[in-house]
Design an enzyme around this catalytic site. Structure first.
Site, PDB file in Angstrom:
ATOM      1  N   GLN A  16       0.781  -1.247   0.000  1.00 14.71           N
ATOM      2  CA  GLN A  16       0.000   0.000   0.000  1.00 14.71           C
ATOM      3  C   GLN A  16       0.812   1.297   0.000  1.00 14.71           C
ATOM      4  O   GLN A  16       0.513   2.229  -0.754  1.00 14.71           O
ATOM      5  CB  GLN A  16      -0.952   0.026   1.215  1.00 14.71           C
ATOM      6  CG  GLN A  16      -1.863   1.229   1.211  1.00 14.71           C
ATOM      7  CD  GLN A  16      -2.800   1.355   2.404  1.00 14.71           C
ATOM      8  OE1 GLN A  16      -3.338   2.403   2.631  1.00 14.71           O
ATOM      9  NE2 GLN A  16      -2.986   0.301   3.164  1.00 14.71           N
ATOM     10  N   GLU A 138       1.300  -1.175   8.416  1.00 11.61           N
ATOM     11  CA  GLU A 138       0.487  -0.043   8.871  1.00 11.61           C
ATOM     12  C   GLU A 138       0.385   0.095  10.395  1.00 11.61           C
ATOM     13  O   GLU A 138       0.764   1.112  10.967  1.00 11.61           O
ATOM     14  CB  GLU A 138      -0.923  -0.192   8.272  1.00 11.61           C
ATOM     15  CG  GLU A 138      -1.956   0.789   8.790  1.00 11.61           C
ATOM     16  CD  GLU A 138      -1.684   2.222   8.347  1.00 11.61           C
ATOM     17  OE1 GLU A 138      -1.421   2.434   7.168  1.00 11.61           O
ATOM     18  OE2 GLU A 138      -1.755   3.126   9.203  1.00 11.61           O
ATOM     19  N   ASP A 167       0.629   3.857   5.989  1.00  5.60           N
ATOM     20  CA  ASP A 167       0.876   3.493   4.590  1.00  5.60           C
ATOM     21  C   ASP A 167       0.567   4.652   3.647  1.00  5.60           C
ATOM     22  O   ASP A 167       1.456   5.232   3.030  1.00  5.60           O
ATOM     23  CB  ASP A 167       0.000   2.293   4.206  1.00  5.60           C
ATOM     24  CG  ASP A 167       0.575   0.985   4.726  1.00  5.60           C
ATOM     25  OD1 ASP A 167       1.778   0.947   5.028  1.00  5.60           O
ATOM     26  OD2 ASP A 167      -0.172   0.000   4.820  1.00  5.60           O
ATOM     27  N   GLY A 246      -7.889  21.063  19.155  1.00  2.00           N
ATOM     28  CA  GLY A 246      -7.506  22.473  19.096  1.00  2.00           C
ATOM     29  C   GLY A 246      -7.803  23.278  20.340  1.00  2.00           C
ATOM     30  O   GLY A 246      -7.675  24.497  20.335  1.00  2.00           O
ATOM     31  N   GLY A 247      -8.251  22.609  21.402  1.00  3.88           N
ATOM     32  CA  GLY A 247      -8.494  23.337  22.637  1.00  3.88           C
ATOM     33  C   GLY A 247      -9.947  23.747  22.828  1.00  3.88           C
ATOM     34  O   GLY A 247     -10.318  24.295  23.856  1.00  3.88           O
TER      35      GLY A 247
HETATM   36  N1  COA Z   1      11.825 -10.007  -9.263  1.00  6.65           N
HETATM   37  C1  COA Z   1      12.487 -10.779  -8.413  1.00  6.65           C
HETATM   38  N2  COA Z   1      12.456 -10.605  -7.062  1.00  6.65           N
HETATM   39  C2  COA Z   1      11.698  -9.612  -6.608  1.00  6.65           C
HETATM   40  C3  COA Z   1      10.970  -8.755  -7.444  1.00  6.65           C
HETATM   41  C4  COA Z   1      11.043  -8.984  -8.843  1.00  6.65           C
HETATM   42  N3  COA Z   1      10.397  -8.226  -9.714  1.00  6.65           N
HETATM   43  N4  COA Z   1      10.308  -7.864  -6.679  1.00  6.65           N
HETATM   44  C5  COA Z   1      10.620  -8.153  -5.405  1.00  6.65           C
HETATM   45  N5  COA Z   1      11.447  -9.201  -5.345  1.00  6.65           N
HETATM   46  C6  COA Z   1      12.029  -9.815  -4.163  1.00  6.65           C
HETATM   47  C7  COA Z   1      12.863  -8.858  -3.340  1.00  6.65           C
HETATM   48  O1  COA Z   1      14.105  -8.690  -3.944  1.00  6.65           O
HETATM   49  C8  COA Z   1      12.924  -9.584  -2.010  1.00  6.65           C
HETATM   50  O2  COA Z   1      13.878 -10.612  -2.097  1.00  6.65           O
HETATM   51  P1  COA Z   1      15.021 -10.874  -0.962  1.00  6.65           P
HETATM   52  O3  COA Z   1      14.311 -10.893   0.331  1.00  6.65           O
HETATM   53  O4  COA Z   1      15.570 -12.203  -1.372  1.00  6.65           O
HETATM   54  O5  COA Z   1      15.990  -9.791  -1.060  1.00  6.65           O
HETATM   55  C9  COA Z   1      11.559 -10.264  -1.960  1.00  6.65           C
HETATM   56  O6  COA Z   1      11.017 -10.185  -3.275  1.00  6.65           O
HETATM   57  C10 COA Z   1      10.539  -9.752  -1.003  1.00  6.65           C
HETATM   58  O7  COA Z   1      10.622  -8.382  -0.753  1.00  6.65           O
HETATM   59  P2  COA Z   1      10.158  -7.799   0.654  1.00  6.65           P
HETATM   60  O8  COA Z   1      10.106  -6.326   0.526  1.00  6.65           O
HETATM   61  O9  COA Z   1      11.036  -8.357   1.734  1.00  6.65           O
HETATM   62  O10 COA Z   1       8.661  -8.355   0.785  1.00  6.65           O
HETATM   63  P3  COA Z   1       7.915  -8.963   2.055  1.00  6.65           P
HETATM   64  O11 COA Z   1       6.590  -9.393   1.558  1.00  6.65           O
HETATM   65  O12 COA Z   1       8.710  -9.993   2.761  1.00  6.65           O
HETATM   66  O13 COA Z   1       7.750  -7.715   3.056  1.00  6.65           O
HETATM   67  C11 COA Z   1       6.985  -5.522   3.662  1.00  6.65           C
HETATM   68  C12 COA Z   1       6.733  -6.788   2.852  1.00  6.65           C
HETATM   69  C13 COA Z   1       5.943  -4.503   3.274  1.00  6.65           C
HETATM   70  C14 COA Z   1       6.865  -5.830   5.167  1.00  6.65           C
HETATM   71  C15 COA Z   1       8.408  -4.983   3.386  1.00  6.65           C
HETATM   72  O14 COA Z   1       8.540  -4.822   1.990  1.00  6.65           O
HETATM   73  C16 COA Z   1       8.715  -3.669   4.089  1.00  6.65           C
HETATM   74  O15 COA Z   1       8.990  -3.628   5.289  1.00  6.65           O
HETATM   75  N6  COA Z   1       8.720  -2.563   3.337  1.00  6.65           N
HETATM   76  C17 COA Z   1       9.061  -1.259   3.840  1.00  6.65           C
HETATM   77  C18 COA Z   1       7.977  -0.667   4.696  1.00  6.65           C
HETATM   78  C19 COA Z   1       6.642  -0.626   3.997  1.00  6.65           C
HETATM   79  O16 COA Z   1       6.485  -0.061   2.946  1.00  6.65           O
HETATM   80  N7  COA Z   1       5.640  -1.187   4.682  1.00  6.65           N
HETATM   81  C20 COA Z   1       4.257  -1.008   4.338  1.00  6.65           C
HETATM   82  C21 COA Z   1       3.801  -1.803   3.234  1.00  6.65           C
HETATM   83  S1  COA Z   1       2.149  -1.337   2.879  1.00  6.65           S
END
Ligand code: COA
Length: 419
Positions: A16, A138, A167, A246-247
């Protein structure tokens, strides 16, 4: 002509926070190229599915006006394509877990080598420090940013809010950072890193609560209901229920129909400047001059009684009638609108804040349109892309690959088949 026409965004965002940012940029006219994992795509495509086989509303409502390319960024040929995208685009936006982009081989140093004009914009849960490596969602951000500890009632547990301030709120912050960096690039010719941490974004929106934290040193917060109720303050900004920030004393009060309608309520502020008008409206003209009622400080320990009296009046009216009566007197009131009422609000449709969008897999659905209106850059909301819908188009018309390149790229497994 749109405000951001000519700006190309390499959209490496998911879920998001990041997608809300790039959607805004797309609405302002940027060409947003969403890079998605072949065959999988943004996880939200298949989350909270309501129409089997179709992209979810979660995805469609966050990804309007974008193009989608399937690209495996861990595949060697995929990396080659990504490099060309980096060289071609103005902004890279990402919200991967910390370190994910580095692990792909695209450090900030490498990105600058490839394109010194590149603006690299990231959302992370936390800024540099002991939590910088955490994955964050979030509600974690709402808790860590001070929102949860200050939301809810003084005698209850901390509460998260339905507004996605972690988010979507951080997405907004990032969009501002990106457009500012684009402006600066006009003068310097250089790109830069833009970072918005979700904790920081939430805290920014909770600014008044840090204000109150410091005011506590000078004594109790008299505008909080708990002051009038004689409940002592602790060391930290307390939860303020539905008090207004705001008070000016404010509460949510029942309106006609509250027994069966969970949203038959109004917000009502007993603003000092229009106290006399309030007294007339609710039928207590004596309170205008009565000792203990005439001035705001005198009223502080009587707010429960006063709001009970106001509520006796609001309960005789619908929430809309309360507005109709109060507005001419500038008495600040606000109906508690349900999502159903908002969805059906013709005024919001007329301004494009609520839009109906057609989608080939799911038919028509409602979405929130662009909440920011630019008089010289109108927004037309276009449905979200299917996974990989624009893969071929982007490879050829944006990146300049020819047919034989296309064949090679596809044979390498770097991209999925365009749909
Ligand atoms: N091709 C190949 N690999 C891809 C890719 C693509 N097009 N797009 C993503 N990936 C891989 C990434 O390189 C990563 O691999 P790695 O862990 O081996 O390095 C993997 O997919 C997953 O990415 P990640 O961001 O760790 O996803 P997640 O589902 O585990 O975590 C979140 C999700 C949101 C918790 C995390 O991305 C995060 O903390 N983001 C920052 C804060 C944020 O925006 N949070 C709110 C989200 S609404």
């Amino acid at each position: 002509m749109k405000a951001l026409e000519g700006i190309k965004i390499l959209d490496f965002t998911h879920v998001q926070s990041g997608p809300t940012c790039t959607q805004l940029l797309a609405w302002f006219g940027a060409d947003v190229i969403k890079v998605e994992r072949p065959g999988v795509g943004d996880a939200t495509r298949k989350q909270l599915v309501d129409v089997p086989g179709a992209d979810s509303l979660y995805f469609t409502m966050l990804n309007h006006n974008k193009r989608s390319i399937e690209l495996n960024s861990k595949n060697e040929t995929g990396k080659e394509v990504l490099e060309r995208l980096i060289k071609t685009c103005d902004v890279l936006v990402e919200n991967f877990a910390p370190g994910a982009l580095d692990r792909m081989g695209f450090t900030w140093e490498r990105i600058q080598e490839l394109n010194p004009r590149m603006i690299m914009a990231s959302i992370k849960g936390f800024g540099p420090g002991k939590y910088e490596d955490c994955k964050v969602y979030e509600n974690v951000a709402q808790c860590a940013g001070g929102s949860a500890s200050t939301t809810g009632f003084v005698d209850g547990i901390p509460v998260v809010t339905g507004a996605q301030i972690g988010d979507s709120g951080t997405g907004l912050h990032l969009a501002l950072g990106i457009t500012t960096a684009l402006l600066q690039r006009e003068k310097t010719g250089r790109g830069q890193k833009v970072m918005a941490a979700m904790q920081d974004g939430v805290l920014n929106l909770c600014r008044v609560k840090l204000r109150d934290q410091q005011r506590l040193d000078a004594g109790p917060l008299t505008e909080y209901s708990q002051f009038g109720e004689g409940i002592p303050f602790g060391e930290a900004t307390p939860r303020a229920g539905n008090d207004s920030g705001g008070g000016q004393p404010g509460r949510i009060l029942k309106c006609k129909g509250w027994e069966t309608d969970p949203n038959a309520y109004t917000y009502f502020i007993t603003q000092a400047a229009i106290w006399e008008k309030i007294c007339d409206v609710i039928g207590e003209p004596d309170w205008k001059t009565k000792e203990g009622y005439a001035t705001p400080p005198e009223r502080l320990d009587k707010l429960n009684e006063i709001f009970e009296r106001v509520e006796k009046w609001t309960m005789t009216k619908t929430k809309f009638e309360v507005m109709d009566v109060c507005n001419p007197f500038d008495i600040p009131v606000g109906p508690i609108l349900s999502m159903k009422e908002i969805a059906e609000d013709q005024g919001l449709r007329d301004t494009g804040t609520i839009v109906e969008v057609d989608h080939p897999e799911r038919g028509a659905y409602l979405s929130v349109g662009c909440p920011i209106k630019l008089s010289d850059s109108p927004v037309e909301v276009v449905r979200s892309p299917l996974l990989g819908e624009h893969t071929d188009e982007i490879l050829t018309s944006v990146l300049g690959y020819d047919d034989s390149d296309l064949e090679r790229i596809k044979a390498s497994g770097a991209v999925g088949e365009a749909k």
